[in-house]
Scaffold this motif. Structure first.
Motif, PDB file in Angstrom:
ATOM      1  N   LEU A 278      -3.340  10.932 -21.177  1.00  0.00           N
ATOM      2  CA  LEU A 278      -4.726  10.760 -21.624  1.00  0.00           C
ATOM      3  C   LEU A 278      -5.222  11.978 -22.389  1.00  0.00           C
ATOM      4  CD1 LEU A 278      -6.337   9.035 -18.508  1.00  0.00           C
ATOM      5  CD2 LEU A 278      -5.736   8.001 -20.705  1.00  0.00           C
ATOM      6  N   GLY A 279      -4.804  13.165 -21.978  1.00  0.00           N
ATOM      7  CA  GLY A 279      -5.195  14.377 -22.684  1.00  0.00           C
ATOM      8  C   GLY A 279      -4.601  14.449 -24.071  1.00  0.00           C
TER       9      GLY A 279
ATOM     10  N   LEU B  59      -2.022  21.551 -23.622  1.00  0.00           N
ATOM     11  CA  LEU B  59      -2.503  20.959 -22.367  1.00  0.00           C
ATOM     12  C   LEU B  59      -1.994  21.735 -21.159  1.00  0.00           C
ATOM     13  CD1 LEU B  59      -2.078  17.146 -22.983  1.00  0.00           C
ATOM     14  CD2 LEU B  59      -4.199  18.395 -22.710  1.00  0.00           C
ATOM     15  N   LEU B  60      -0.763  22.243 -21.227  1.00  0.00           N
ATOM     16  CA  LEU B  60      -0.153  22.900 -20.072  1.00  0.00           C
ATOM     17  C   LEU B  60      -0.433  24.391 -20.013  1.00  0.00           C
ATOM     18  CD1 LEU B  60       3.278  21.075 -19.999  1.00  0.00           C
ATOM     19  CD2 LEU B  60       1.223  20.579 -18.685  1.00  0.00           C
ATOM     20  N   SER B  61      -0.891  24.993 -21.106  1.00  0.00           N
ATOM     21  CA  SER B  61      -1.147  26.438 -21.089  1.00  0.00           C
ATOM     22  C   SER B  61      -2.486  26.701 -20.390  1.00  0.00           C
ATOM     23  CB  SER B  61      -1.179  26.994 -22.500  1.00  0.00           C
ATOM     24  OG  SER B  61      -2.299  26.500 -23.195  1.00  0.00           O
ATOM     25  N   PRO B  62      -2.575  27.830 -19.655  1.00  0.00           N
ATOM     26  CA  PRO B  62      -3.808  28.110 -18.917  1.00  0.00           C
ATOM     27  C   PRO B  62      -4.953  28.617 -19.786  1.00  0.00           C
ATOM     28  CG  PRO B  62      -2.184  29.843 -18.531  1.00  0.00           C
ATOM     29  CD  PRO B  62      -1.519  28.776 -19.336  1.00  0.00           C
TER      30      PRO B  62
ATOM     31  N   LEU C 151       0.822  -1.208   0.000  1.00  0.00           N
ATOM     32  CA  LEU C 151       0.000   0.000   0.000  1.00  0.00           C
ATOM     33  C   LEU C 151       0.856   1.257   0.000  1.00  0.00           C
ATOM     34  CD1 LEU C 151      -2.920  -0.984   2.379  1.00  0.00           C
ATOM     35  CD2 LEU C 151      -2.984  -0.697  -0.093  1.00  0.00           C
ATOM     36  N   LYS C 152       1.979   1.233   0.695  1.00  0.00           N
ATOM     37  CA  LYS C 152       2.884   2.380   0.680  1.00  0.00           C
ATOM     38  C   LYS C 152       3.458   2.598  -0.713  1.00  0.00           C
ATOM     39  CE  LYS C 152       4.280   2.235   5.505  1.00  0.00           C
ATOM     40  NZ  LYS C 152       5.391   1.986   6.443  1.00  0.00           N
ATOM     41  N   LYS C 153       3.827   1.511  -1.382  1.00  0.00           N
ATOM     42  CA  LYS C 153       4.369   1.626  -2.741  1.00  0.00           C
ATOM     43  C   LYS C 153       3.299   2.112  -3.711  1.00  0.00           C
ATOM     44  CE  LYS C 153       8.427   0.196  -1.677  1.00  0.00           C
ATOM     45  NZ  LYS C 153       9.541   1.096  -1.607  1.00  0.00           N
ATOM     46  N   ALA C 154       2.062   1.644  -3.546  1.00  0.00           N
ATOM     47  CA  ALA C 154       0.977   2.081  -4.411  1.00  0.00           C
ATOM     48  C   ALA C 154       0.679   3.565  -4.197  1.00  0.00           C
ATOM     49  CB  ALA C 154      -0.274   1.247  -4.143  1.00  0.00           C
ATOM     50  N   LYS C 155       0.790   4.016  -2.958  1.00  0.00           N
ATOM     51  CA  LYS C 155       0.556   5.433  -2.661  1.00  0.00           C
ATOM     52  C   LYS C 155       1.591   6.303  -3.362  1.00  0.00           C
ATOM     53  CE  LYS C 155       0.303   8.621   1.225  1.00  0.00           C
ATOM     54  NZ  LYS C 155       0.429   8.772   2.672  1.00  0.00           N
ATOM     55  N   VAL C 156       2.854   5.891  -3.322  1.00  0.00           N
ATOM     56  CA  VAL C 156       3.921   6.654  -3.972  1.00  0.00           C
ATOM     57  C   VAL C 156       3.729   6.642  -5.486  1.00  0.00           C
ATOM     58  CG1 VAL C 156       6.409   6.719  -4.402  1.00  0.00           C
ATOM     59  CG2 VAL C 156       5.558   6.332  -2.096  1.00  0.00           C
ATOM     60  N   ALA C 157       3.400   5.488  -6.046  1.00  0.00           N
ATOM     61  CA  ALA C 157       3.200   5.390  -7.493  1.00  0.00           C
ATOM     62  C   ALA C 157       2.021   6.251  -7.940  1.00  0.00           C
ATOM     63  CB  ALA C 157       2.960   3.936  -7.894  1.00  0.00           C
TER      64      ALA C 157
ATOM     65  N   PHE D 257       0.048  10.359 -11.208  1.00  0.00           N
ATOM     66  CA  PHE D 257      -1.280  10.869 -11.545  1.00  0.00           C
ATOM     67  C   PHE D 257      -1.229  11.950 -12.616  1.00  0.00           C
ATOM     68  CE2 PHE D 257      -4.952  13.665 -10.779  1.00  0.00           C
ATOM     69  CZ  PHE D 257      -5.959  12.746 -11.003  1.00  0.00           C
ATOM     70  N   ILE D 258      -0.416  12.958 -12.428  1.00  0.00           N
ATOM     71  CA  ILE D 258      -0.360  14.063 -13.396  1.00  0.00           C
ATOM     72  C   ILE D 258       0.182  13.592 -14.752  1.00  0.00           C
ATOM     73  CG2 ILE D 258       0.727  16.298 -13.898  1.00  0.00           C
ATOM     74  CD1 ILE D 258       0.284  16.991 -10.956  1.00  0.00           C
TER      75      ILE D 258
END
Length: 71
Positions: free
Chosen positions: A54-55, A67-70, A36-42, A47-48
């Protein structure tokens, strides 16, 4: 004389079957916590980049700058 390292078993003393089942539970608990600790770090670090990938694969196709421009 050389000193010998002794291993201490956690928990109450008793029959061997209780200790082995208790130790199996402790090993399972340790592996669960470790995974669970390893999954939390991954998840935290992945995520970003996942959202960016995906974008970029969405329809209509976008570039990384878009994608990165506001705007």
């Amino acid at each position: 004389m050389a000193a010998k390292a002794s291993l201490k078993i956690k928990g109450k003393g008793g029959k061997g079957s209780k200790e082995s089942s208790s130790s199996k539970y402790e090993v399972f608990k340790d592996w669960t916590n470790w995974s669970l600790k390893k999954a939390k770090v991954a998840t935290h670090y992945g995520f970003i980049p996942l959202i960016i990938i995906l974008g970029m694969k969405s329809d209509p196709n976008t570039h990384l700058f878009q994608l990165l421009s506001p705007v």
